[in-house]
Design an enzyme around this catalytic site. Structure first.
Site, short mmCIF file in Angstrom:
data_model
loop_
_atom_site.label_atom_id
_atom_site.label_comp_id
_atom_site.label_asym_id
_atom_site.label_seq_id
_atom_site.Cartn_x
_atom_site.Cartn_y
_atom_site.Cartn_z
CB SER A 72 -0.88 0.17 1.13
OG SER A 72 -1.44 1.28 1.43
CE1 TYR A 120 -4.63 -2.48 5.09
CE2 TYR A 120 -3.20 -0.37 4.60
CZ TYR A 120 -4.15 -1.36 4.22
OH TYR A 120 -4.34 -1.31 2.81
P1 NAD Z 1 -11.80 -5.53 -0.12
O1 NAD Z 1 -12.16 -5.55 1.31
O2 NAD Z 1 -12.57 -4.99 -1.30
O3 NAD Z 1 -11.35 -7.21 -0.44
C1 NAD Z 1 -10.76 -7.98 0.26
C2 NAD Z 1 -11.26 -9.39 0.23
O4 NAD Z 1 -10.32 -10.50 0.84
C3 NAD Z 1 -12.49 -9.73 0.41
O5 NAD Z 1 -13.14 -10.70 -0.39
C4 NAD Z 1 -12.28 -10.40 1.75
O6 NAD Z 1 -13.29 -11.50 2.10
C5 NAD Z 1 -11.01 -11.17 1.78
N1 NAD Z 1 -10.51 -11.55 2.87
C6 NAD Z 1 -10.16 -10.75 3.98
N2 NAD Z 1 -9.78 -11.47 5.06
C7 NAD Z 1 -9.45 -12.64 4.38
C8 NAD Z 1 -8.61 -14.00 4.91
N3 NAD Z 1 -8.11 -14.03 6.35
N4 NAD Z 1 -8.35 -14.94 3.94
C9 NAD Z 1 -8.95 -14.79 2.86
N5 NAD Z 1 -9.49 -13.79 2.39
C10 NAD Z 1 -9.84 -12.62 3.09
O7 NAD Z 1 -10.54 -4.94 -0.28
P2 NAD Z 1 -9.61 -4.51 -1.68
O8 NAD Z 1 -9.61 -2.83 -1.38
O9 NAD Z 1 -9.66 -4.96 -2.91
O10 NAD Z 1 -8.06 -4.64 -0.86
C11 NAD Z 1 -7.22 -5.84 -1.52
C12 NAD Z 1 -5.81 -5.49 -0.83
O11 NAD Z 1 -5.49 -4.34 -1.61
C13 NAD Z 1 -5.57 -5.42 0.46
O12 NAD Z 1 -4.35 -5.92 0.80
C14 NAD Z 1 -5.52 -4.14 0.84
O13 NAD Z 1 -4.82 -3.90 2.17
C15 NAD Z 1 -4.85 -3.39 -0.09
N6 NAD Z 1 -4.90 -1.95 -0.52
C16 NAD Z 1 -6.40 -1.38 -0.77
C17 NAD Z 1 -6.47 0.02 -0.81
C18 NAD Z 1 -7.70 0.64 -1.08
O14 NAD Z 1 -7.77 1.66 -0.90
N7 NAD Z 1 -8.96 0.11 -0.98
C19 NAD Z 1 -5.25 0.61 -0.92
C20 NAD Z 1 -3.99 0.13 -0.65
C21 NAD Z 1 -4.01 -1.40 -0.73
#
Ligand code: NAD
Length: 257
Positions: free
Chosen positions: A143, A157
């Site tokens: 991130s 985080y």
């Molecule tokens: P999201 O919440 O839309 O999707 C995350 C998915 O991971 C969900 O389907 C959830 O059920 C699954 N999940 C959660 N815990 C789990 C576990 N223990 N085992 C298996 N699956 C699990 O999130 P997103 O925004 O698509 O984020 C995906 C990645 O991107 C994450 O690592 C997040 O930290 C990172 N990220 C997101 C952003 C943002 O702004 N959304 C920014 C930087 C990084």
């Protein structure tokens, strides 16, 4: 097609970046093992892949558990015969993750287990499978917060994503001669459920957007396109990178008015 003949495993593929990437990988010719702890959401992604004419299968896994990670890698090989691309993407942003004083030990441990230990476990079981396939590409979702300190804290985080960056560099160095590339992918703030749940008022959204030169949140699809590049042979000389896809947030000290 940019991933023709490849087999990819995507964790957290029931939502956001993971779902967008699973759909894009399948459109580009990969067979995709969709992994999520949320079975209904994961199966929905597989249905969407099939509806678009692609090939996917679902494996339920909690990526913070070793046995689940071993089983998900085995599921990729059982369903599709091999593994070429491992996308360690699942992660959480806990509502009670705050500064050092306010964050509980439980929230710290849970965040580390799902965001950081999961990448170790994915690699622990995934790298032997990539070796069996003659090499491959590992992508670990970090991130932008691992590159910058934020005044609205999510200490666990941020620390977990810093760990993902450090681990990705070392994995890249260790496995480079085995034809295994390892890159981190660092998204900026995105309009996915994960962030919108956290920035749950207009004021909080605007406070974050003040820092983004482009003045908008990114879309999951824009991260999926970057993951496609890292997964494909087009990025064949890239390993150990921190690939930022962030609307310019880490480049800017101030943004245009
Ligand atoms: P999201 O919440 O839309 O999707 C995350 C998915 O991971 C969900 O389907 C959830 O059920 C699954 N999940 C959660 N815990 C789990 C576990 N223990 N085992 C298996 N699956 C699990 O999130 P997103 O925004 O698509 O984020 C995906 C990645 O991107 C994450 O690592 C997040 O930290 C990172 N990220 C997101 C952003 C943002 O702004 N959304 C920014 C930087 C990084």
């Amino acid at each position: 097609m940019r991933l023709a003949g490849k087999v990819a495993l995507v964790t957290g593929a029931g939502s956001g970046i993971g779902r967008a990437t699973a759909l894009l990988f399948a459109r580009e010719g990969a067979k995709v093992l969709v992994v999520d702890v949320n079975t209904a959401a994961g199966k929905e992604t597989v249905e969407q892949i099939a509806a678009a004419g692609g090939q996917g299968a679902f494996a339920h896994a909690d990526v913070s558990k070793a046995a689940d990670c071993a089983a998900m890698v085995q599921a990729a090989e059982t369903n599709f015969g091999k593994l070429n691309v491992l996308f360690n993407n699942a992660g959480i942003s806990h509502a009670d993750d705050d500064d050092a004083v306010k964050t509980s030990e439980e929230v710290w441990d849970l965040t580390m287990a799902i965001n950081l230990k999961s990448v170790f476990l994915g690699c622990k079981y995934g790298i032997p499978a990539l070796r069996r396939a003659g090499g491959g590409s590992v992508i670990n979702t970090a991130s932008f917060v691992a590159h910058l300190g934020a005044a609205t804290p999510q200490l666990a985080y941020t620390a977990s994503k810093g760990g993902v960056l450090a681990m990705s560099r070392e994995l890249a160095a260790v496995h480079a001669r085995e034809n295994i590339r390892v890159n981190a992918l660092s998204p900026g703030p995105l309009r996915t459920e994960l962030l919108m749940k956290y920035l749950n008022t207009d004021e909080k959204k605007q406070r974050r957007l003040v820092h983004v030169p482009m003045g908008r949140f990114g879309e999951a699809q824009e991260i999926a396109q970057a993951a496609l590049f890292l997964a494909s042979d087009e990025s064949s000389f890239m390993t150990g990178s921190e690939f930022l896809v962030d609307g310019g947030i880490t480049a800017a000290y101030t943004t245009p008015l």
